[in-house]
Enzyme design. Structure first.
Site, PDB file in Angstrom:
ATOM      1  CB  CYS A  46      44.820  35.084  36.708  1.00  0.00           C
ATOM      2  SG  CYS A  46      45.147  34.130  35.233  1.00  0.00           S
ATOM      3  CD  GLU A  70      43.993  38.663  37.876  1.00  0.00           C
ATOM      4  OE1 GLU A  70      45.168  38.751  37.473  1.00  0.00           O
ATOM      5  OE2 GLU A  70      43.083  38.132  37.197  1.00  0.00           O
TER       6      GLU A  70
END
Length: 574
Positions: free
Chosen positions: A517, A560
């Site tokens: 992330c 992501e």
């Protein structure tokens, strides 16, 4: 004696000539002229944040070289020499489009002295900015409070969504290039063939697929943590801080116009704001460390389940008053709020740190302390503290793509190592395709949820460990099967280097799917996974083979990045 010394000093060094009346008048006139001399500026709005070089290049092509813009501003200033030039510039700006944005201009004029005084007061008494970045004067900042909050919470909200995706994909690609450069720059490499891939022609180290957009752009967040404080008018309010607390900002604004907050969460914040305003307990003051009401956390799932956590400072309350407040909260949320609350949780926290904490116990006031969410046909139980992706539709796309990349061979007995497994989402959604799932997670409550989730979905081929991954190295290195695939979905800053070394040492792991992330913070993990063998890194290295950005956070900078790493074979040159 003094007069003698004084005369000697004057004869040697010379006496400073006193100003006569004419000279004094001339200086005064110059000062008056300087103070009355005007500056002519055009404030240009609707510019993209950052992109300073592109903005300057654009206006230089239009003939304007004196441009002022800080990277975080969505506006800038063009300075010209006269009112006539300013009016022409205003016409040019108002008829210009920059990157599909219609620009708007405003003519601002002030004296040189006023401009200088404003700059000096801002640089001396205002907030210290980053080096070489000008401060923003309140007079120049024409944003509404809602726009300031949007810039704080959803900094890309002004950009069309397709432009946001391009930026996010570019950021992911940048980190892949950084990986390539870092591998190229390693010293004392024994076997150059193990990093030959980093020197192959072409800018990218691996295939980069088109980014996957979020199915829902607005109102997608299932979890929100609201601050309870005072708004700009000094009224108790439930919402978000208008800026960073470390910068001295303590004002709170309701989230009613925040694009990423769900309607249910907005409604919860609004009705609880009404409750707090009627309460005889004061809101918490972050500066003075006094008051009671601190934080409200909401989890609003696609199933309709709602979890609410109320955090209170109770240092000034008697035990009897605290118990009464719990009863009042139960009555409000079950009888008056109009919200169908699945479970209500209460936390007392008298410490100085802000936000929901794992340093204080949580008490369930209504319900059983759990809510449920559905992902890819599986049902998951969630506690207040366990991590779960905040954008369920986009998370389904991420996990589906992860399963596709794992490409489980039905003819082989396969073990899936679900590292940093959280509540078990990845392993459980893939469990029926593999022989065995091993999940490791450092948050004990998440493992409790993971075990419950496996049982909830009738999954029996899973084993979970409530430990840091680096403390369960033996599990990683000792797992044997015909095929072993590791999926890493770690916190923002990645995992400990010993975890990556353990994966490298486990010769039976041929593929790693890494879900990051924050690829910039995880870059060291990528380098450790791919660097050539040495005394410290004994296992054969991996190399990236494909990558894709999956957007779970529209209107924000976050995204992501999923990368597939494949282990190199001995004497493999690329």
């Amino acid at each position: 004696m003094f007069k003698l010394v004084s005369s000697i000093i004057d004869s040697v060094f010379g006496r400073k000539r006193p100003l006569d009346v004419d000279d004094e008048d001339e200086v005064v006139e110059q000062q008056k002229k300087q103070k009355l001399e005007m500056t002519h500026r055009i404030k240009v709005t609707n510019l993209p944040v950052r992109e300073l070089p592109a903005v300057k290049k654009y206006f230089k092509k239009l003939g304007y070289n004196r441009i002022k813009k800080a990277p975080e501003w969505d506006f800038g200033f063009i300075t010209v020499d006269s009112e006539e030039e300013a009016q022409k510039c205003l016409q040019v700006v108002n008829s210009s489009t920059f990157k599909n944005r219609q620009l708007a201009g405003e003519y601002i004029t002030e004296t040189v002295q006023e401009h200088r005084d404003k700059f000096m007061s801002g640089s001396r008494g205002g907030k210290k900015g980053k080096r070489n970045q000008p401060t923003v004067d309140d007079k120049d900042d024409t944003r509404t409070p809602a726009e300031k909050l949007a810039d704080q919470v959803t900094p890309l909200w002004r950009e069309p969504y397709d432009v946001q995706l391009v930026k996010k994909n570019r950021n992911g690609t940048k980190q892949l290039m950084n990986l390539k450069r870092k591998i190229q720059g390693l010293k004392d490499v024994r076997d150059e063939s193990q990093r030959a891939w980093a020197f192959e022609k072409g800018s990218l180290p691996c295939e980069v697929l088109d980014p996957i957009p979020s199915p829902e752009i607005n109102g997608y967040r299932t979890k929100c943590e609201f601050t309870i404080g005072k708004n700009l008018d000094g009224e108790p309010t439930v919402g978000f801080l208008l800026g960073l607390y470390r910068d001295g900002i303590t004002s709170v604004l309701e989230p009613s116009e925040c694009l990423n907050v769900s309607d249910t969460a907005k409604h919860i914040a609004r009705v609880f704001g009404d409750y707090v305003r009627k309460s005889d307990l004061p809101v918490y003051d972050r500066v003075e460390k006094t008051g009671c009401w601190r934080t409200l956390m909401t989890k609003t799932q696609s199933t309709g389940d709602v979890l609410i956590l109320v955090q209170l400072r109770a240092a000034d309350l008697t035990p009897e008053r605290l118990e009464q407040e719990k009863k009042d909260l139960i009555h409000f949320w079950t009888q008056e709020s109009g919200i169908n609350v699945t479970t209500l949780i209460f936390q007392v926290w008298d410490g100085n740190s802000n936000g929901i904490t794992d340093k204080a116990p949580m008490e369930t006031l209504t319900g059983d302390g759990y809510i449920y969410e559905n992902v890819l046909g599986c049902r998951f139980r969630l506690s207040a503290s366990a991590f779960f992706q905040v954008n369920t539709p986009a998370a389904e796309l991420l996990y589906a793509k992860c399963a596709e990349w794992c490409s489980i061979d039905a003819n082989k007995k396969t073990t899936l190592l679900d590292l940093c497994c959280g509540t078990g989402t990845i392993g459980i959604t893939m469990a029926r395709s593999v022989d065995r799932v091993v999940g490791i997670e450092m948050v004990p409550e998440a493992i409790v949820d993971a075990k419950a989730n496996a049982k909830l979905n009738n999954i029996e081929n899973v084993t979970y460990y409530a430990n840091k991954v680096e403390d369960k190295i033996d599990v990683v290195t000792g797992e044997k099967n015909e095929e072993v695939i590791a999926v890493l979905d770690p916190p923002r800053n990645g995992v400990h280097a010993s975890v990556i070394r353990a994966v490298r040492d486990a010769e039976h792991i041929d593929r790693v799917v890494y879900i990051s992330c924050d690829a910039k913070q995880a870059l060291d993990n990528f380098v450790t996974l791919c660097r050539p063998q040495s005394n410290r890194f004994r296992g054969m290295p991996f190399k990236p083979t494909r990558a894709i950005s999956v957007d779970l956070f529209p209107h924000t900078d976050h995204c992501e990045l999923m990368i597939e790493f494949v282990r190199q074979k001995p004497n493999q040159e690329s």
